[in-house]
Design an enzyme around this catalytic site. Structure first.
Site, PDB file in Angstrom:
ATOM      1  N   GLY A 269     -25.068   1.173 -19.159  1.00  0.00           N
ATOM      2  CA  GLY A 269     -25.059  -0.278 -19.343  1.00  0.00           C
ATOM      3  C   GLY A 269     -23.722  -0.931 -19.094  1.00  0.00           C
ATOM      4  O   GLY A 269     -23.571  -2.136 -19.358  1.00  0.00           O
TER       5      GLY A 269
ATOM      6  N   HIS B 172     -18.602  -7.845 -14.812  1.00  0.00           N
ATOM      7  CA  HIS B 172     -19.414  -9.018 -14.445  1.00  0.00           C
ATOM      8  C   HIS B 172     -18.830 -10.292 -15.023  1.00  0.00           C
ATOM      9  O   HIS B 172     -17.941 -10.276 -15.897  1.00  0.00           O
ATOM     10  CB  HIS B 172     -20.863  -8.828 -14.915  1.00  0.00           C
ATOM     11  CG  HIS B 172     -21.059  -8.804 -16.396  1.00  0.00           C
ATOM     12  ND1 HIS B 172     -21.278  -9.946 -17.140  1.00  0.00           N
ATOM     13  CD2 HIS B 172     -21.084  -7.766 -17.275  1.00  0.00           C
ATOM     14  CE1 HIS B 172     -21.430  -9.616 -18.415  1.00  0.00           C
ATOM     15  NE2 HIS B 172     -21.318  -8.295 -18.523  1.00  0.00           N
TER      16      HIS B 172
ATOM     17  N   CYS C 217     -19.184  -3.842 -21.553  1.00  0.00           N
ATOM     18  CA  CYS C 217     -18.893  -4.283 -20.196  1.00  0.00           C
ATOM     19  C   CYS C 217     -17.472  -4.834 -20.085  1.00  0.00           C
ATOM     20  O   CYS C 217     -16.811  -5.096 -21.089  1.00  0.00           O
ATOM     21  CB  CYS C 217     -19.879  -5.363 -19.767  1.00  0.00           C
ATOM     22  SG  CYS C 217     -21.565  -4.751 -19.534  1.00  0.00           S
TER      23      CYS C 217
ATOM     24  N   ASN D 112     -15.782  -8.077 -18.953  1.00  0.00           N
ATOM     25  CA  ASN D 112     -16.113  -9.477 -18.679  1.00  0.00           C
ATOM     26  C   ASN D 112     -14.943 -10.182 -18.002  1.00  0.00           C
ATOM     27  O   ASN D 112     -13.790 -10.045 -18.428  1.00  0.00           O
ATOM     28  CB  ASN D 112     -16.430 -10.223 -19.970  1.00  0.00           C
ATOM     29  CG  ASN D 112     -17.816  -9.916 -20.523  1.00  0.00           C
ATOM     30  OD1 ASN D 112     -18.236 -10.528 -21.506  1.00  0.00           O
ATOM     31  ND2 ASN D 112     -18.517  -8.971 -19.924  1.00  0.00           N
TER      32      ASN D 112
END
Length: 391
Positions: free
Chosen positions: A306, A310, A328, A330
């Site tokens: 996952g 992004h 993630c 960011n």
């Protein structure tokens, strides 16, 4: 009666005799001896097994190998004309018959006999993420995936046939990774990142090979691709920034936010990730944190657990200041779009400062987390330097 005896003897591969009326018979000369591989009448022959005709005491002429439907298998004759070798594999479940003659100074004898190729009940297929003509990043492993599990006994057999050829010498090794629910897999990676501009050809000769309980190989696999520019992401969690190094020069240094370190479920894993793909929009879900199908844009996947790089304007307050994500990386929309446009499959993303390392639990590509000396021990055969392609 003498002719019938000759045919039977040649087909068995145990000897020959000159046909009635031949010069060899009249002069009492020893006729040629013909040996068939596989022997006449053989069944369940693996297409990858050797197929040849050998003459002792004579030479071969007009050798053919023809299926019942009329299709033929080509072959090559040795320089001394004593051995004919098939240059293509037979089709599964097909009957083949030899033809031609063996000749010496006294006369000739016919080459007869045949065999039946195996008709397997299950086939093993191979695939790779790198297709013909692809341009990939410097950390891209060559991944070969089999859709069935390959037993230890057959892995060395497969690996002996695998070939990696490069336009410049590159030290590398195959390593068998743990099986997953889709089957077995073997990866080839260089000792260090690929040199930029390297041309690579991979050959996986699988068709017709007997792979034991897994079945028989369905088809050969080949791929020719090249290594693009060197682009390395350096992602130091503690710095709250993401740096891009292209061909040795820093081209990007932007604010970022990483996974929340206080929650092990949200930590961005440390170690060298590899870009696996990208999409302008990805629907992200994490039921444990009560969100589902949330659209995120300019998403570059760096693991199968996952983790993406992004855009996320909602976390903008934390970019460059602190880590708040669910694992993630960011970025702002403009910075994410710029990185997205530059990313290639196989680019390395080096994450440092994390409390939890990337591992096999995080997906298919964790190759660079394994030290080189350990990687080589995961080969079914000794590692070697890839051969240079002819110019």
């Amino acid at each position: 009666m003498l002719v019938a005896a000759v045919v039977l003897l040649v087909a068995s591969g145990s000897g020959t005799a000159a046909p009635a009326g031949s010069t060899a018979a009249a002069a009492g000369a020893t006729p040629p001896h013909v040996r068939l591989v596989p022997a006449d009448g053989a069944t369940a022959v693996a297409p990858a097994a050797p197929i040849r005709v050998q003459a002792t005491g004579g030479t071969l002429a007009g050798i053919t190998l023809t299926a019942d439907d009329g299709t033929s298998i080509p072959g090559t004759l040795s320089r001394d004309r004593r051995t004919w070798t098939a240059s293509a594999a037979p089709a599964y479940g097909t009957i083949y018959r030899f033809g031609g003659r063996a000749i010496n100074d006294g006369g000739s004898v016919p080459v007869t006999g045949g065999f039946t190729a195996v008709d397997p009940t299950q086939l093993v297929r191979a695939s790779t993420s790198i297709g013909d003509g692809a341009v990939v990043g410097v950390a891209a492993p060559i991944d070969i995936r089999f859709d069935r599990r390959i037993a230890e006994a057959e892995r060395a057999t497969i690996q002996r046939g695998l070939k990696v050829r490069t336009t410049v010498p590159v030290e590398g090794s195959w390593a068998w990774l743990p099986d997953n629910d889709r089957g077995s897999r073997v990866h080839w990676r260089p000792a260090t990142y690929w040199p930029s501009g390297t041309g690579v050809t991979v050959e996986v000769p699988l068709y017709g090979r007997d792979l034991g309980l897994a079945g028989f190989g369905a088809a050969d696999l080949t791929s020719t691709f090249s290594i693009g520019r060197s682009q390395i992401v350096r992602a130091d969690i503690g710095s709250h920034r993401m740096i891009v190094i292209r061909d040795g020069k820093e081209v990007t240094n932007v604010p970022a936010t990483y996974g929340l370190e206080s929650d092990p479920r949200r930590v961005t894993r440390g170690g060298t990730h590899v870009v696996m793909g990208k999409s302008s929009t990805v629907l992200m879900s994490n039921p444990a944190f009560n969100y589902e199908n949330v659209p995120m844009h300019w998403a570059v996947r760096i693991s199968n657990n996952g983790e993406f790089i992004h855009a996320n304007p909602a976390s903008g307050y934390a970019h460059g200041r602190r880590n708040v994500t669910h694992g993630c990386v960011n970025l702002s929309t403009s910075n994410a779009r710029a990185y997205f446009d530059s990313a290639l499959y196989g680019d390395p993303v080096e994450v440092t400062g994390s409390t939890i390392p990337l591992s096999s639990r995080d997906g298919d590509i964790y190759d660079w987390t394994i030290p080189w000396n350990q990687w080589k021990t995961m080969s079914a055969l000794p590692s070697s330097v890839a051969r240079r392609l002819p110019r």
